[in-house]
Scaffold this motif. Structure first.
Motif, PDB file in Angstrom:
ATOM      1  N   LEU A  91       2.208  30.485  25.077  1.00  0.00           N
ATOM      2  CA  LEU A  91       3.666  30.376  24.413  1.00  0.00           C
ATOM      3  C   LEU A  91       3.990  31.536  23.180  1.00  0.00           C
ATOM      4  CD1 LEU A  91       4.414  26.572  25.236  1.00  0.00           C
ATOM      5  CD2 LEU A  91       5.561  28.768  26.385  1.00  0.00           C
ATOM      6  N   ASN A  92       2.726  31.128  22.440  1.00  0.00           N
ATOM      7  CA  ASN A  92       2.948  31.969  21.251  1.00  0.00           C
ATOM      8  C   ASN A  92       3.141  33.533  21.453  1.00  0.00           C
ATOM      9  OD1 ASN A  92       2.724  32.451  18.006  1.00  0.00           O
ATOM     10  ND2 ASN A  92       0.633  32.864  18.412  1.00  0.00           N
ATOM     11  N   ARG A  93       2.246  33.813  22.287  1.00  0.00           N
ATOM     12  CA  ARG A  93       2.167  35.506  22.504  1.00  0.00           C
ATOM     13  C   ARG A  93       3.425  35.765  23.282  1.00  0.00           C
ATOM     14  NH1 ARG A  93      -2.560  38.695  22.349  1.00  0.00           N
ATOM     15  NH2 ARG A  93      -4.241  37.352  21.426  1.00  0.00           N
ATOM     16  N   PHE A  94       3.812  34.852  24.095  1.00  0.00           N
ATOM     17  CA  PHE A  94       5.123  35.203  24.930  1.00  0.00           C
ATOM     18  C   PHE A  94       6.394  35.365  23.907  1.00  0.00           C
ATOM     19  CE2 PHE A  94       8.891  33.704  27.017  1.00  0.00           C
ATOM     20  CZ  PHE A  94       9.115  34.641  27.827  1.00  0.00           C
ATOM     21  N   ALA A  95       6.522  34.371  23.095  1.00  0.00           N
ATOM     22  CA  ALA A  95       7.447  34.275  21.955  1.00  0.00           C
ATOM     23  C   ALA A  95       7.646  35.436  21.065  1.00  0.00           C
ATOM     24  CB  ALA A  95       7.358  33.032  21.347  1.00  0.00           C
ATOM     25  N   ARG A  96       6.442  35.855  20.751  1.00  0.00           N
ATOM     26  CA  ARG A  96       6.187  37.119  19.690  1.00  0.00           C
ATOM     27  C   ARG A  96       6.347  38.366  20.656  1.00  0.00           C
ATOM     28  NH1 ARG A  96       4.724  35.523  15.217  1.00  0.00           N
ATOM     29  NH2 ARG A  96       3.805  33.639  14.821  1.00  0.00           N
ATOM     30  N   SER A  97       6.426  38.597  21.864  1.00  0.00           N
ATOM     31  CA  SER A  97       6.628  39.466  22.698  1.00  0.00           C
ATOM     32  C   SER A  97       8.406  39.820  23.007  1.00  0.00           C
ATOM     33  CB  SER A  97       5.891  39.539  23.923  1.00  0.00           C
ATOM     34  OG  SER A  97       6.466  38.537  24.942  1.00  0.00           O
ATOM     35  N   LEU A  98       8.969  38.749  22.581  1.00  0.00           N
ATOM     36  CA  LEU A  98      10.361  38.798  22.952  1.00  0.00           C
ATOM     37  C   LEU A  98      11.035  39.802  22.137  1.00  0.00           C
ATOM     38  CD1 LEU A  98      11.210  34.903  23.540  1.00  0.00           C
ATOM     39  CD2 LEU A  98      10.728  36.839  25.280  1.00  0.00           C
ATOM     40  N   THR A  99      12.019  40.274  22.694  1.00  0.00           N
ATOM     41  CA  THR A  99      13.176  41.193  21.682  1.00  0.00           C
ATOM     42  C   THR A  99      14.007  40.232  20.983  1.00  0.00           C
ATOM     43  OG1 THR A  99      15.051  41.282  23.107  1.00  0.00           O
ATOM     44  CG2 THR A  99      13.427  42.872  23.550  1.00  0.00           C
ATOM     45  N   ALA A 100      14.363  40.916  19.787  1.00  0.00           N
ATOM     46  CA  ALA A 100      15.269  39.943  18.826  1.00  0.00           C
ATOM     47  C   ALA A 100      16.458  39.293  19.572  1.00  0.00           C
ATOM     48  CB  ALA A 100      15.925  40.540  17.787  1.00  0.00           C
ATOM     49  N   GLU A 101      16.938  39.834  20.844  1.00  0.00           N
ATOM     50  CA  GLU A 101      18.050  39.381  21.253  1.00  0.00           C
ATOM     51  C   GLU A 101      17.530  38.224  22.023  1.00  0.00           C
ATOM     52  OE1 GLU A 101      21.754  38.337  23.076  1.00  0.00           O
ATOM     53  OE2 GLU A 101      21.096  39.257  21.188  1.00  0.00           O
ATOM     54  N   GLU A 102      16.223  38.344  22.860  1.00  0.00           N
ATOM     55  CA  GLU A 102      15.640  37.426  23.898  1.00  0.00           C
ATOM     56  C   GLU A 102      15.340  36.155  22.874  1.00  0.00           C
ATOM     57  OE1 GLU A 102      13.827  40.530  27.177  1.00  0.00           O
ATOM     58  OE2 GLU A 102      12.695  39.927  25.209  1.00  0.00           O
ATOM     59  N   ALA A 103      14.800  36.542  21.572  1.00  0.00           N
ATOM     60  CA  ALA A 103      14.495  35.398  20.727  1.00  0.00           C
ATOM     61  C   ALA A 103      15.473  34.493  20.518  1.00  0.00           C
ATOM     62  CB  ALA A 103      13.469  35.911  19.767  1.00  0.00           C
ATOM     63  N   ARG A 104      16.781  35.254  19.805  1.00  0.00           N
ATOM     64  CA  ARG A 104      17.938  34.518  19.738  1.00  0.00           C
ATOM     65  C   ARG A 104      18.343  33.596  20.798  1.00  0.00           C
ATOM     66  NH1 ARG A 104      22.891  34.360  20.616  1.00  0.00           N
ATOM     67  NH2 ARG A 104      22.938  36.198  22.136  1.00  0.00           N
ATOM     68  N   LYS A 105      18.419  34.134  22.279  1.00  0.00           N
ATOM     69  CA  LYS A 105      18.538  33.405  23.278  1.00  0.00           C
ATOM     70  C   LYS A 105      17.820  32.127  23.388  1.00  0.00           C
ATOM     71  CE  LYS A 105      21.744  35.753  26.027  1.00  0.00           C
ATOM     72  NZ  LYS A 105      23.121  35.025  26.055  1.00  0.00           N
ATOM     73  N   LEU A 106      16.646  32.305  23.151  1.00  0.00           N
ATOM     74  CA  LEU A 106      15.584  31.169  23.433  1.00  0.00           C
ATOM     75  C   LEU A 106      15.798  30.212  22.638  1.00  0.00           C
ATOM     76  CD1 LEU A 106      13.259  30.035  24.894  1.00  0.00           C
ATOM     77  CD2 LEU A 106      11.558  31.461  23.432  1.00  0.00           C
ATOM     78  N   ARG A 107      16.022  30.591  21.146  1.00  0.00           N
ATOM     79  CA  ARG A 107      16.426  29.344  20.407  1.00  0.00           C
ATOM     80  C   ARG A 107      17.596  28.660  20.564  1.00  0.00           C
ATOM     81  NH1 ARG A 107      15.016  33.855  16.883  1.00  0.00           N
ATOM     82  NH2 ARG A 107      13.007  33.714  16.015  1.00  0.00           N
ATOM     83  N   GLU A 108      18.606  29.480  21.296  1.00  0.00           N
ATOM     84  CA  GLU A 108      19.803  28.884  21.443  1.00  0.00           C
ATOM     85  C   GLU A 108      19.655  27.904  22.519  1.00  0.00           C
ATOM     86  OE1 GLU A 108      23.610  31.097  23.571  1.00  0.00           O
ATOM     87  OE2 GLU A 108      23.186  31.550  21.719  1.00  0.00           O
ATOM     88  N   PHE A 109      18.886  28.178  23.478  1.00  0.00           N
ATOM     89  CA  PHE A 109      18.718  27.450  24.507  1.00  0.00           C
ATOM     90  C   PHE A 109      17.932  26.120  24.162  1.00  0.00           C
ATOM     91  CE2 PHE A 109      18.902  31.228  27.622  1.00  0.00           C
ATOM     92  CZ  PHE A 109      20.112  30.912  27.755  1.00  0.00           C
ATOM     93  N   LEU A 110      16.821  26.227  23.398  1.00  0.00           N
ATOM     94  CA  LEU A 110      15.963  25.132  22.765  1.00  0.00           C
ATOM     95  C   LEU A 110      16.818  24.274  21.764  1.00  0.00           C
ATOM     96  CD1 LEU A 110      12.553  27.111  21.858  1.00  0.00           C
ATOM     97  CD2 LEU A 110      13.123  25.581  23.846  1.00  0.00           C
ATOM     98  N   ASP A 111      17.921  24.874  21.377  1.00  0.00           N
ATOM     99  CA  ASP A 111      18.524  23.707  20.530  1.00  0.00           C
ATOM    100  C   ASP A 111      19.837  23.051  21.107  1.00  0.00           C
ATOM    101  OD1 ASP A 111      17.471  24.637  17.991  1.00  0.00           O
ATOM    102  OD2 ASP A 111      18.821  26.349  17.667  1.00  0.00           O
ATOM    103  N   LEU A 112      19.876  23.402  22.521  1.00  0.00           N
ATOM    104  CA  LEU A 112      20.913  22.537  23.334  1.00  0.00           C
ATOM    105  C   LEU A 112      20.087  21.286  23.332  1.00  0.00           C
ATOM    106  CD1 LEU A 112      21.641  25.091  26.377  1.00  0.00           C
ATOM    107  CD2 LEU A 112      23.079  24.233  24.410  1.00  0.00           C
ATOM    108  N   PRO A 113      21.067  19.936  23.600  1.00  0.00           N
ATOM    109  CA  PRO A 113      20.617  18.783  24.009  1.00  0.00           C
ATOM    110  C   PRO A 113      19.641  18.709  25.140  1.00  0.00           C
ATOM    111  CG  PRO A 113      23.196  18.808  23.682  1.00  0.00           C
ATOM    112  CD  PRO A 113      22.475  20.191  23.632  1.00  0.00           C
ATOM    113  N   GLU A 114      19.085  17.703  25.326  1.00  0.00           N
ATOM    114  CA  GLU A 114      18.164  17.550  26.310  1.00  0.00           C
ATOM    115  C   GLU A 114      18.845  17.651  27.695  1.00  0.00           C
ATOM    116  OE1 GLU A 114      14.535  17.634  28.113  1.00  0.00           O
ATOM    117  OE2 GLU A 114      14.719  17.708  25.836  1.00  0.00           O
ATOM    118  N   GLY A 115      18.618  18.272  28.609  1.00  0.00           N
ATOM    119  CA  GLY A 115      19.199  18.410  29.969  1.00  0.00           C
ATOM    120  C   GLY A 115      20.447  19.450  30.045  1.00  0.00           C
ATOM    121  N   GLY A 116      20.756  20.106  28.865  1.00  0.00           N
ATOM    122  CA  GLY A 116      21.910  20.928  28.684  1.00  0.00           C
ATOM    123  C   GLY A 116      21.350  22.379  29.166  1.00  0.00           C
ATOM    124  N   GLY A 117      22.418  23.168  29.619  1.00  0.00           N
ATOM    125  CA  GLY A 117      22.105  24.336  29.801  1.00  0.00           C
ATOM    126  C   GLY A 117      22.375  24.823  31.076  1.00  0.00           C
TER     127      GLY A 117
END
Length: 120
Positions: free
Chosen positions: A94-120
């Motif tokens: 997961l660490n290697r995957f996350a560090r391989s993301l572009t800035a935009e992909e990382a922003r989207k991932l953070r956005e999804f992770l911040d959603l309440p459980e079951g959101g998305g």
């Protein structure tokens, strides 16, 4: 030319089909794939994907037209989960995957992770 594993070519065919957003013939998919794969190879992959119920097909003259039969994001996420589940150190993966993301992909991932459980 180096050969791709069939699983990789299956994934590339599915991605090309998803990118078209409709139906495609084997010849149309061959044109969209990198590395100039043989028509017969792509046709075999399409038959296997049909047997796995990942694509549907309709007869168009002597050939078939193929359409994605599954949600691409669900399919890719499932493959990612399978790979992660089989890793000896999922946290490092997961660490290697996350560090391989572009800035935009990382922003989207953070956005999804911040959603309440079951959101998305």
């Amino acid at each position: 030319m180096s050969r791709r594993p069939l699983g990789q070519l299956e994934a590339e065919v599915l991605a090309a089909l998803a990118g078209l957003g409709g139906t495609a013939s084997t010849a149309e998919l061959v044109e969209r794939l990198d590395g100039d794969p043989a028509y017969t190879t792509v046709n075999t992959i399409l038959h296997r994907l049909h047997d796995k119920r990942l694509v549907s097909r309709t007869r168009a003259g002597r050939h078939y037209r193929y359409r994605l039969a599954v949600d691409e994001s669900e399919l890719v996420a499932g493959r990612m989960r399978d790979h992660l589940r089989h890793a000896s150190d999922p946290g490092n993966v997961l660490n290697r995957f996350a560090r391989s993301l572009t800035a935009e992909e990382a922003r989207k991932l953070r956005e999804f992770l911040d959603l309440p459980e079951g959101g998305g």
